[in-house]
Design a protein around this motif. Sequence first.
Motif, PDB file in Angstrom:
ATOM      1  N   SER A 167       0.844  -1.191   0.000  1.00 17.37           N
ATOM      2  CA  SER A 167       0.000   0.000   0.000  1.00 17.37           C
ATOM      3  C   SER A 167       0.882   1.243   0.000  1.00 17.37           C
ATOM      4  CB  SER A 167      -0.896  -0.025   1.241  1.00 17.37           C
ATOM      5  OG  SER A 167      -1.805   1.042   1.200  1.00 17.37           O
ATOM      6  N   GLY A 168       0.256   2.391  -0.226  1.00 14.84           N
ATOM      7  CA  GLY A 168       0.995   3.650  -0.160  1.00 14.84           C
ATOM      8  C   GLY A 168       1.674   3.985  -1.474  1.00 14.84           C
ATOM      9  N   ARG A 169       2.346   5.123  -1.489  1.00 19.62           N
ATOM     10  CA  ARG A 169       2.954   5.608  -2.732  1.00 19.62           C
ATOM     11  C   ARG A 169       4.387   6.034  -2.474  1.00 19.62           C
ATOM     12  NH1 ARG A 169      -0.226  10.380  -5.556  1.00 19.62           N
ATOM     13  NH2 ARG A 169       1.280  11.828  -4.688  1.00 19.62           N
ATOM     14  N   ILE A 176       1.038  -4.271   3.869  1.00 15.20           N
ATOM     15  CA  ILE A 176      -0.106  -4.366   4.780  1.00 15.20           C
ATOM     16  C   ILE A 176      -0.660  -5.783   4.737  1.00 15.20           C
ATOM     17  CG2 ILE A 176      -0.750  -1.917   4.681  1.00 15.20           C
ATOM     18  CD1 ILE A 176      -2.983  -2.665   2.715  1.00 15.20           C
ATOM     19  N   ASN A 178      -4.143  -8.420   5.382  1.00 18.22           N
ATOM     20  CA  ASN A 178      -5.576  -8.413   5.155  1.00 18.22           C
ATOM     21  C   ASN A 178      -6.359  -8.854   6.396  1.00 18.22           C
ATOM     22  OD1 ASN A 178      -8.034  -8.317   3.939  1.00 18.22           O
ATOM     23  ND2 ASN A 178      -7.670 -10.014   2.525  1.00 18.22           N
TER      24      ASN A 178
ATOM     25  N   LYS B  35     -12.980   3.423   8.685  1.00 20.43           N
ATOM     26  CA  LYS B  35     -12.654   1.996   8.683  1.00 20.43           C
ATOM     27  C   LYS B  35     -13.854   1.133   8.284  1.00 20.43           C
ATOM     28  CE  LYS B  35      -8.724   0.467  11.262  1.00 20.43           C
ATOM     29  NZ  LYS B  35      -8.144  -0.085  12.464  1.00 20.43           N
ATOM     30  N   GLU B  39     -14.486  -1.702   5.047  1.00 21.58           N
ATOM     31  CA  GLU B  39     -15.020  -3.072   5.139  1.00 21.58           C
ATOM     32  C   GLU B  39     -16.246  -3.241   4.243  1.00 21.58           C
ATOM     33  OE1 GLU B  39     -13.544  -5.550   6.838  1.00 21.58           O
ATOM     34  OE2 GLU B  39     -11.961  -4.123   7.344  1.00 21.58           O
ATOM     35  N   SER B  48     -10.663  -7.290  -2.066  1.00 21.26           N
ATOM     36  CA  SER B  48     -10.093  -7.398  -0.727  1.00 21.26           C
ATOM     37  C   SER B  48      -9.978  -6.008  -0.107  1.00 21.26           C
ATOM     38  CB  SER B  48      -8.713  -8.059  -0.782  1.00 21.26           C
ATOM     39  OG  SER B  48      -7.797  -7.176  -1.390  1.00 21.26           O
ATOM     40  N   ARG B  49     -10.029  -5.969   1.225  1.00 17.99           N
ATOM     41  CA  ARG B  49      -9.905  -4.670   1.902  1.00 17.99           C
ATOM     42  C   ARG B  49      -8.543  -4.063   1.630  1.00 17.99           C
ATOM     43  NH1 ARG B  49      -9.682  -8.234   6.012  1.00 17.99           N
ATOM     44  NH2 ARG B  49     -11.697  -7.865   6.989  1.00 17.99           N
ATOM     45  N   THR B  50      -7.545  -4.925   1.360  1.00 12.97           N
ATOM     46  CA  THR B  50      -6.212  -4.375   1.099  1.00 12.97           C
ATOM     47  C   THR B  50      -6.180  -3.593  -0.217  1.00 12.97           C
ATOM     48  OG1 THR B  50      -5.579  -6.511   0.167  1.00 12.97           O
ATOM     49  CG2 THR B  50      -4.893  -6.056   2.437  1.00 12.97           C
ATOM     50  N   ILE B  53      -7.626  -0.212   0.788  1.00 14.70           N
ATOM     51  CA  ILE B  53      -6.645   0.565   1.558  1.00 14.70           C
ATOM     52  C   ILE B  53      -5.510   1.025   0.645  1.00 14.70           C
ATOM     53  CG2 ILE B  53      -4.962   0.481   3.451  1.00 14.70           C
ATOM     54  CD1 ILE B  53      -6.814  -1.679   4.745  1.00 14.70           C
ATOM     55  N   GLY B  54      -5.060   0.123  -0.223  1.00 15.07           N
ATOM     56  CA  GLY B  54      -3.982   0.464  -1.151  1.00 15.07           C
ATOM     57  C   GLY B  54      -4.339   1.674  -1.999  1.00 15.07           C
ATOM     58  N   GLU B  57      -4.422   4.895   0.103  1.00 15.88           N
ATOM     59  CA  GLU B  57      -3.095   5.411   0.465  1.00 15.88           C
ATOM     60  C   GLU B  57      -2.264   5.823  -0.751  1.00 15.88           C
ATOM     61  OE1 GLU B  57      -1.943   3.955   4.747  1.00 15.88           O
ATOM     62  OE2 GLU B  57      -1.559   2.344   3.322  1.00 15.88           O
ATOM     63  N   PHE B  58      -2.728   5.442  -1.931  1.00 19.88           N
ATOM     64  CA  PHE B  58      -1.967   5.790  -3.138  1.00 19.88           C
ATOM     65  C   PHE B  58      -2.314   7.193  -3.644  1.00 19.88           C
ATOM     66  CE2 PHE B  58      -0.987   5.853  -7.654  1.00 19.88           C
ATOM     67  CZ  PHE B  58       0.247   5.231  -7.691  1.00 19.88           C
TER      68      PHE B  58
END
Lengths: 238, 592
Positions: A167-169, A176, A178, B35, B39, B48-50, B53-54, B57-58
């Motif tokens: 995740s993130g940039r 992260i 799951n 949050k 979900e 997926s929750r990831t 989130i990804g 955050e991007f």
Amino acid sequence: MTKTLTIDGVTIPFEDGQTIIQAATAAGIYIPHLCHNPEFTPHGSCKLCTVKVNGRNCSACTFPAMDGQEVINNAKDLNADRQKITQMLFVEGNHFCPSCEKTGNCQLQAVAYHLNMLDDHFPLFYPHRELDASHEEILIDHNRCIFCTLCVRASHEQDGKDVFAISGRGINKHLIVNSETGLLKDTDISASDKAAHICPTGAILIKHTAYQVPIGKRIYDHQQIDQVTLNSESEHDK
Amino acid sequence: MQVFIQDLIKNNGYQATDLLAVLRAVQAQYQHIPKAAIEQIAALLCISRTQVIGVIEFYSFFHLSPRGHYDLLISDSITDHLLGKHQITAYIEQALQVKLGEVRSDGLVSFDNTSCTGLCDQGPAALINGYALPHLTPAKIDQITGLINQQIPVSAWPADLFAVNDNVYQAGLLLSQTIQHGEALHAGLERGFKETLKELDISGLRGRGGAGFKTATKWQYCAEETADARIVVCNADEGEPGTFKDRVLLTTHAHQVFEGMTLCAAIIGAEQGFLYLRGEYLHLYAPLKAVLAERKQAGLLGNNIINAGFNFDIQICLGAGAYICGEESALIESLEGKMGIPRNRPPYPVTHGYLGKPTVVNNVETYMAAAKIALNGGEWFANVGTDKSKGTKILSICGDCAKPGIYEVDFGTSIQTILDDCGAKDVLGIQIGGPSGTFISNTEFARKIAFEDLATGGSFIIFNNSRNILDIVNNFTHFFAHESCGFCTPCRVGTSLLKNQLDKIVNGHGSAGDVVALEELCQLVKTQSHCGLGQTAANPILTTLERYPELYQAQLKKISYEPGFDLDAALETARQMANRNDAAAHLSQLED
């Protein structure tokens, strides 16, 4: 007629659909890499496997082998760049080999030896990164993550789960997991998952196994990474 | 919130590709993505929750912690700096009682930097809850402060605060005459769409985003792919600092842009199209939707277009603050609801693009030109320009000149001519093609705008002799470090190393060897990076180092070695904890 390409002037055969690194491995030629593992979809992000194909820089792990290609791999300038890219991976995280339980079994360290890396070269970032020791059997030490996504791919492609993600940039990229809490203990990972064993560095470790093999008797203590890799990866490709 | 999200996703048809649109709506409604929302969204979209989130955050415009009800983002582009960004920032901090980078304690206001907003000809500019605020002045800030303190919703603010001007000063082949709605499509149909592709080939049109791939060839490749569906994408993610021509084209010439896309669809056989609009151009979203509706009404979109038996529709997708999405494969990833990470190539988008389908991605200006070429023929276009660069280029001229705005020039026009036209005097140098382009000095004004000399996607930033080159380079270098997607090592780590190394030199901590180390690092990032961002991120340093080596040398200390470890900076955390910033709380690096 078999199709062929040359790597550093040596003619090697390849089959349609192979990438350059697959063709090279089959022919016993090592191209340094960290994010590539023949068991999973190539990712092309670490850039250690960059080779010159007909004069152009390409990632050997993703670029298709083609008839008549002239590939340069083991060249001074490419190896110098590979060394610097490895140094970048070291300074970006917190890698203290002497105190890391992965030392001797670590591919990042082994590649650094192979490329004759003698110092960090760049100023260290000293990022603040956390540990996730919540899981009974598996530890994540984010300090050592190099964002190769091998755990992400292993979990998805082999374990049939999606335990990990990046995740993130930019420089704020991070691994992260799951689960609603964001902790490893609340994911569906198990210690027998491929994803728990695939990390090329010491970022994902199986607990209670440290130092069972003493320092000095570990994989790269006696062998260079090129030989180890060629043995294991050509076995897989067969 | 549960009902809000449920309805939102239901209206979007439960498509995972709509993740960005869903997140934009949740962010706007709740000032962050809670949050529980993550979900729920993951469950409803079956991802997926990831992934959720990804994506949060991007992209810069999504947040995991709450922003203020009024989220003010000031443009940090160098062009806004030239127009007084620092002064207006200080004024805003005072007026709204909020520091840059913070959320006010009552949660009403937040204030931060953002990358170039595409209002470089009318800065300093900002975004309030995503909507563009050009020409900020202390008087306007006072007015805005009043509106915020009275908690008047942004939708009810006076329209003149949001008035964005086109500022077209010079029109050429494309801008001088607008085509009638449907005219290019009818011309294409009459000639035959295959023949029209030939005209496009004759025109010599090359992609206007900067890379300059021949448009007819791209369309041909896509058309030749065996596939049951093809996609047309218009890249309106105009993120290169100093560029704003697509903003103007989509404000005033949207019909012609959509017509070009429809023409492309007719030629390659596509039924689905996307306009990827950068999030900073939110103010254009509603008007563009209206244009699409109008075209559908007129039979220029939808089923059986101009009774020629082909169907095509266009959907507008908004970005969320990521420069990298201007890269075509990152843009496609973003359209699919993912992080904007450039793909490995091959395969190329023309064979495997959106959801694996053959996809043409072209710039706004390219589609606009294609429409007019369909109407007027290839020769009409090819007669203008140079041998390798046919037609005209629409420039976004900003910085130190009397008339910043839009100038359409013939390819081959000299820099001096352009400077005379826009009223630039006492010029130090020009950044051509934005930070990823080239900095030229005032000895190079005989050079020409052309793919074979100075290529540009449109950005043209003029600096006069009062400006400091290292400040400019520093701004650009920080920009790239902020915008690097982080996928590959050389760019992820390299752009941050470049930033730190340049800061060290600019701040006077550099010593002999530091400029050499800087240049070495530049070459590594340039040659080893995965995509155009990394490959050009070092250009600001490289092109100025080549021209002004003495500027860099002059910054260096006259000692042989300066430690990389900054003693004083290391004390920053301690100073913050002790709430001290007096002289005794600082250390000098070395005894001077």
